[in-house]
Design a protein around this motif. Structure first.
Motif, PDB file in Angstrom:
ATOM      1  N   GLN A   1      16.415  23.838   9.993  1.00  0.00           N
ATOM      2  CA  GLN A   1      17.583  23.639   8.402  1.00  0.00           C
ATOM      3  C   GLN A   1      16.865  23.894   7.884  1.00  0.00           C
ATOM      4  OE1 GLN A   1      17.935  19.155   9.163  1.00  0.00           O
ATOM      5  NE2 GLN A   1      18.988  19.047   7.044  1.00  0.00           N
TER       6      GLN A   1
ATOM      7  N   PHE B   1      15.747  23.562   3.746  1.00  0.00           N
ATOM      8  CA  PHE B   1      16.368  22.717   2.520  1.00  0.00           C
ATOM      9  C   PHE B   1      15.225  23.230   1.536  1.00  0.00           C
ATOM     10  CE2 PHE B   1      16.840  18.370   4.759  1.00  0.00           C
ATOM     11  CZ  PHE B   1      15.826  18.729   5.111  1.00  0.00           C
TER      12      PHE B   1
ATOM     13  N   GLN C   1      13.390  21.373  -2.716  1.00  0.00           N
ATOM     14  CA  GLN C   1      13.333  20.872  -3.266  1.00  0.00           C
ATOM     15  C   GLN C   1      12.548  21.255  -5.075  1.00  0.00           C
ATOM     16  OE1 GLN C   1       9.493  18.959  -2.655  1.00  0.00           O
ATOM     17  NE2 GLN C   1      10.215  17.179  -2.872  1.00  0.00           N
TER      18      GLN C   1
ATOM     19  N   GLY D   1      11.595  16.608  -7.466  1.00  0.00           N
ATOM     20  CA  GLY D   1      13.195  16.248  -6.485  1.00  0.00           C
ATOM     21  C   GLY D   1      12.264  15.960  -5.666  1.00  0.00           C
ATOM     22  N   SER D   2      13.594  15.527  -5.067  1.00  0.00           N
ATOM     23  CA  SER D   2      13.870  15.151  -3.287  1.00  0.00           C
ATOM     24  C   SER D   2      14.099  16.540  -3.198  1.00  0.00           C
ATOM     25  CB  SER D   2      14.869  13.816  -3.093  1.00  0.00           C
ATOM     26  OG  SER D   2      15.009  13.657  -2.148  1.00  0.00           O
ATOM     27  N   LEU D   3      14.554  16.219  -1.176  1.00  0.00           N
ATOM     28  CA  LEU D   3      14.721  17.601  -0.709  1.00  0.00           C
ATOM     29  C   LEU D   3      16.390  17.759  -0.405  1.00  0.00           C
ATOM     30  CD1 LEU D   3      11.819  16.428   0.075  1.00  0.00           C
ATOM     31  CD2 LEU D   3      12.159  18.553   1.814  1.00  0.00           C
TER      32      LEU D   3
ATOM     33  N   LEU E   1      14.155  21.972  14.380  1.00  0.00           N
ATOM     34  CA  LEU E   1      14.323  20.694  15.695  1.00  0.00           C
ATOM     35  C   LEU E   1      14.819  20.523  16.592  1.00  0.00           C
ATOM     36  CD1 LEU E   1      14.579  17.559  15.078  1.00  0.00           C
ATOM     37  CD2 LEU E   1      17.264  18.429  14.830  1.00  0.00           C
TER      38      LEU E   1
ATOM     39  N   LEU F   1       9.901  15.896  13.535  1.00  0.00           N
ATOM     40  CA  LEU F   1      10.284  16.437  12.708  1.00  0.00           C
ATOM     41  C   LEU F   1       9.667  17.627  11.751  1.00  0.00           C
ATOM     42  CD1 LEU F   1      12.459  18.177  11.490  1.00  0.00           C
ATOM     43  CD2 LEU F   1      13.468  16.582  10.088  1.00  0.00           C
ATOM     44  N   ILE F   2       9.047  18.888  11.854  1.00  0.00           N
ATOM     45  CA  ILE F   2       7.486  18.943  10.862  1.00  0.00           C
ATOM     46  C   ILE F   2       7.641  20.182  10.088  1.00  0.00           C
ATOM     47  CG2 ILE F   2       5.524  20.231  11.182  1.00  0.00           C
ATOM     48  CD1 ILE F   2       5.305  17.087  12.343  1.00  0.00           C
ATOM     49  N   PHE F   3       6.880  20.205   9.023  1.00  0.00           N
ATOM     50  CA  PHE F   3       7.458  20.869   7.617  1.00  0.00           C
ATOM     51  C   PHE F   3       6.964  22.492   7.415  1.00  0.00           C
ATOM     52  CE2 PHE F   3      11.588  19.866   5.720  1.00  0.00           C
ATOM     53  CZ  PHE F   3      11.820  18.849   6.631  1.00  0.00           C
TER      54      PHE F   3
ATOM     55  N   GLU G   1       5.372  24.813   4.910  1.00  0.00           N
ATOM     56  CA  GLU G   1       4.236  24.126   3.639  1.00  0.00           C
ATOM     57  C   GLU G   1       5.252  24.752   2.794  1.00  0.00           C
ATOM     58  OE1 GLU G   1      -0.267  22.927   3.977  1.00  0.00           O
ATOM     59  OE2 GLU G   1       0.722  24.671   2.584  1.00  0.00           O
TER      60      GLU G   1
END
Lengths: 109, 110
Positions: free
Chosen positions: B33, B35, B37, B41-43, B90, B98-100, B102
């Motif tokens: 996935q 995203f 930002q 702000g949010s994701l 995922l 769930l790891i992102f 950087e």
């Protein structure tokens, strides 16, 4: 679109005090997450949950507890807040595609 | 555990140029996935796909889960594309952890 609601949006806490951050989702998602975001560290996973009654440690759980009393609600608890926990906290939910709340800015003084 | 590497860490473009962002991950994933930002702000979820290519608007995501990599192509960049792009693999049916990465910080100037 799936909605994830965090409260409060901003919080100032005193060192040594107890802080509870709340997260609510009405999407019937099993999985919920708590992250913190700091400059230079990206998003780091604190705790996550597979469903009501379950909590799992993420990569940085020390100093934090989590509670999932229902499918909809997932709380992050700082029993003894410290200035190093000053950060922006994000809650998310999703069983495939993941959706985020707007974040909570926590300042511990 | 899962480790996620994104490159480049930052990218500066002139409006109209294309961007190519990379995401590599270390463990099995069934989908990836992307995203966005905005600053402060949010994701917001952009695209989520298992192996293959997915398009939405000016965005194209290509994921090869067997090779543990994904790319996000932004065509004809606009100043409003400026922000940070993050990816998260995922493993549905496995751990929900769930790891992102950087992120890649994109700056588009006019």
């Amino acid at each position: 679109e799936a909605a994830v609601t965090q409260s409060p949006r901003n919080k100032v806490a005193v060192t040594g005090g107890k802080v509870t951050l709340s997260c609510n989702q009405t999407n019937n998602h099993n999985n919920m997450y708590w992250y913190r975001q700091d400059t230079g560290h990206g998003l780091r996973l604190i705790h996550y949950s597979y469903g009501a009654g379950s909590t799992e440690k993420g990569d940085i759980p020390d100093g934090y507890k989590a509670s999932r009393p229902s499918q909809e609600n997932f709380s992050l608890i700082l029993e003894l807040a410290t200035p190093s926990q000053t950060s922006v906290y994000f809650c998310a939910s999703g069983d495939g595609v993941v959706f985020f709340g707007k974040g909570t800015r926590l300042t511990v003084v | 555990g899962q480790q996620v590497q994104q490159s480049p860490s930052s990218l500066v473009l002139q409006e109209g140029e294309n961007a190519e962002l990379q995401c590599n991950f270390s463990s099995t994933a069934t989908q990836l996935q992307w995203f966005y930002q905005s600053p402060g702000g949010s994701l917001v979820s952009l695209l989520s796909n298992p192996s293959g290519t997915k398009h939405t608007g000016r965005l194209t995501s290509t994921t090869v889960t067997k090779e543990r990599r994904s790319s996000l192509h932004i065509s004809s960049s606009q100043t409003t594309d400026s922000g940070t792009y993050l990816c998260a693999p995922l493993n549905q049916g496995g751990s929900a952890k769930l790891i992102f990465g950087e992120g890649t910080k994109l700056t588009v100037s006019s």
